[in-house]
Design a protein around this motif. Sequence first.
Motif, PDB file in Angstrom:
ATOM      1  N   SER A   1      -0.140   0.582  -6.376  1.00  0.00           N
ATOM      2  CA  SER A   1       0.550  -0.623  -6.841  1.00  0.00           C
ATOM      3  C   SER A   1      -0.447  -1.721  -7.193  1.00  0.00           C
ATOM      4  O   SER A   1      -0.252  -2.469  -8.153  1.00  0.00           O
ATOM      5  CB  SER A   1       1.509  -1.126  -5.759  1.00  0.00           C
TER       6      SER A   1
ATOM      7  N   VAL B   1       6.622   0.112  -8.052  1.00  0.00           N
ATOM      8  CA  VAL B   1       7.400   1.074  -7.267  1.00  0.00           C
ATOM      9  C   VAL B   1       7.519   2.398  -8.019  1.00  0.00           C
ATOM     10  O   VAL B   1       7.332   3.476  -7.437  1.00  0.00           O
ATOM     11  CB  VAL B   1       8.803   0.515  -6.951  1.00  0.00           C
TER      12      VAL B   1
ATOM     13  N   LYS C   1       0.835  -9.598  -3.122  1.00  0.00           N
ATOM     14  CA  LYS C   1       2.262  -9.735  -2.826  1.00  0.00           C
ATOM     15  C   LYS C   1       3.070  -8.618  -3.489  1.00  0.00           C
ATOM     16  O   LYS C   1       3.927  -7.998  -2.839  1.00  0.00           O
ATOM     17  CB  LYS C   1       2.767 -11.101  -3.311  1.00  0.00           C
ATOM     18  N   VAL C   2       2.778  -8.344  -4.744  1.00  0.00           N
ATOM     19  CA  VAL C   2       3.479  -7.281  -5.464  1.00  0.00           C
ATOM     20  C   VAL C   2       3.200  -5.917  -4.823  1.00  0.00           C
ATOM     21  O   VAL C   2       4.119  -5.123  -4.604  1.00  0.00           O
ATOM     22  CB  VAL C   2       3.059  -7.267  -6.948  1.00  0.00           C
TER      23      VAL C   2
ATOM     24  N   TRP D   1       7.949 -11.734 -11.782  1.00  0.00           N
ATOM     25  CA  TRP D   1       7.080 -10.980 -10.887  1.00  0.00           C
ATOM     26  C   TRP D   1       7.834  -9.834 -10.218  1.00  0.00           C
ATOM     27  O   TRP D   1       7.234  -8.853  -9.795  1.00  0.00           O
ATOM     28  CB  TRP D   1       6.425 -11.903  -9.863  1.00  0.00           C
ATOM     29  N   TRP D   2       9.171  -9.936 -10.182  1.00  0.00           N
ATOM     30  CA  TRP D   2       9.961  -8.817  -9.673  1.00  0.00           C
ATOM     31  C   TRP D   2       9.856  -7.610 -10.597  1.00  0.00           C
ATOM     32  O   TRP D   2       9.950  -6.455 -10.143  1.00  0.00           O
ATOM     33  CB  TRP D   2      11.418  -9.233  -9.500  1.00  0.00           C
TER      34      TRP D   2
ATOM     35  N   VAL E   1       6.978  -5.710  -9.555  1.00  0.00           N
ATOM     36  CA  VAL E   1       7.287  -4.918  -8.362  1.00  0.00           C
ATOM     37  C   VAL E   1       7.980  -3.620  -8.765  1.00  0.00           C
ATOM     38  O   VAL E   1       7.641  -2.539  -8.258  1.00  0.00           O
ATOM     39  CB  VAL E   1       8.170  -5.727  -7.383  1.00  0.00           C
TER      40      VAL E   1
ATOM     41  N   THR F   1       3.253  -2.528 -15.894  1.00  0.00           N
ATOM     42  CA  THR F   1       3.420  -3.941 -15.539  1.00  0.00           C
ATOM     43  C   THR F   1       3.324  -4.832 -16.765  1.00  0.00           C
ATOM     44  O   THR F   1       4.131  -5.753 -16.955  1.00  0.00           O
ATOM     45  CB  THR F   1       2.356  -4.364 -14.511  1.00  0.00           C
TER      46      THR F   1
ATOM     47  N   LEU G   1       5.017  -5.538  -1.307  1.00  0.00           N
ATOM     48  CA  LEU G   1       6.458  -5.302  -1.418  1.00  0.00           C
ATOM     49  C   LEU G   1       6.747  -3.950  -2.065  1.00  0.00           C
ATOM     50  O   LEU G   1       7.624  -3.199  -1.604  1.00  0.00           O
ATOM     51  CB  LEU G   1       7.098  -6.425  -2.229  1.00  0.00           C
ATOM     52  N   ALA G   2       5.999  -3.616  -3.110  1.00  0.00           N
ATOM     53  CA  ALA G   2       6.219  -2.343  -3.803  1.00  0.00           C
ATOM     54  C   ALA G   2       5.904  -1.160  -2.905  1.00  0.00           C
ATOM     55  O   ALA G   2       6.618  -0.146  -2.939  1.00  0.00           O
ATOM     56  CB  ALA G   2       5.358  -2.290  -5.067  1.00  0.00           C
TER      57      ALA G   2
ATOM     58  N   THR H   1      -1.299 -10.272 -12.864  1.00  0.00           N
ATOM     59  CA  THR H   1      -1.928  -9.596 -11.737  1.00  0.00           C
ATOM     60  C   THR H   1      -3.413  -9.392 -12.037  1.00  0.00           C
ATOM     61  O   THR H   1      -3.883  -9.696 -13.143  1.00  0.00           O
ATOM     62  CB  THR H   1      -1.256  -8.247 -11.466  1.00  0.00           C
TER      63      THR H   1
END
Length: 231
Positions: A164, A104, A20-21, A96-97, A100, A171, A24-25, A184
């Motif tokens: 990522s 990024v 998921k990370v 978790w953001w 991300v 992270t 999105l990243a 993660t």
Amino acid sequence: MIGAAVDWKVFWPPVLLSLKVAMLASILSLLLGTAAARWMSRARFRGKLLLETAFLLPLVLPPTVVGFVLLVMLGRRSSVGKLIEAVFSAPLIFSWWAAVVAAVVVSFPLVYQTMKTGFNGIDPDLEQAARSAGAGELQVLRYVALPLALRSLLAALVLGFARSLGEFGATLMIAGNIPGVTQTVPTAIYVAVDSGQTAMAWAWTAAIILFSFLLLLFTGSSNPMSRRSRP
């Protein structure tokens, strides 16, 4: 033996969170990297080399240094951190953001460099012909530049996803290692090895190697340079 020792209920949450990370990243870094690459490939101004060097800096800095800088910039005591917490009623760090954001930042240089190479490979006369026909810059980008740089676009997306997926240092600094929340696969492997859970560490390692191999295989097959080198 290893399969029997793996707790699959513990195995899946870090894998799913990593996917998921990374997804999105990679999308965010692709948007930012494409915009920056398009601008830098056409712009001429003083200090361009310095700005481009800053864009590529996360590629060579230790991930922990990147994470520390992000922690200072986005922490609860920073102006940006306070603003984010006021708007979203929750801090960014140790969420978790935050993972991300870290992904990024570390994947952006790869995406930027790949897209810049793609844009630089486009014949300027083709874009100029579109402008002469009345197309605006956004139309030139959408209908001329991006289709011609499609292979670079796909490669940038895959490379951003792969980078990522494997992000660890930055992270860990700003998202931490909270099981079920921010843990993660790379951080899960670190904890598993540190606590002697070899079977779990091997399971997560095998998963991330498989994902990375498939992504790089896809990138190689879609890279025009690799096709040119074939006999």
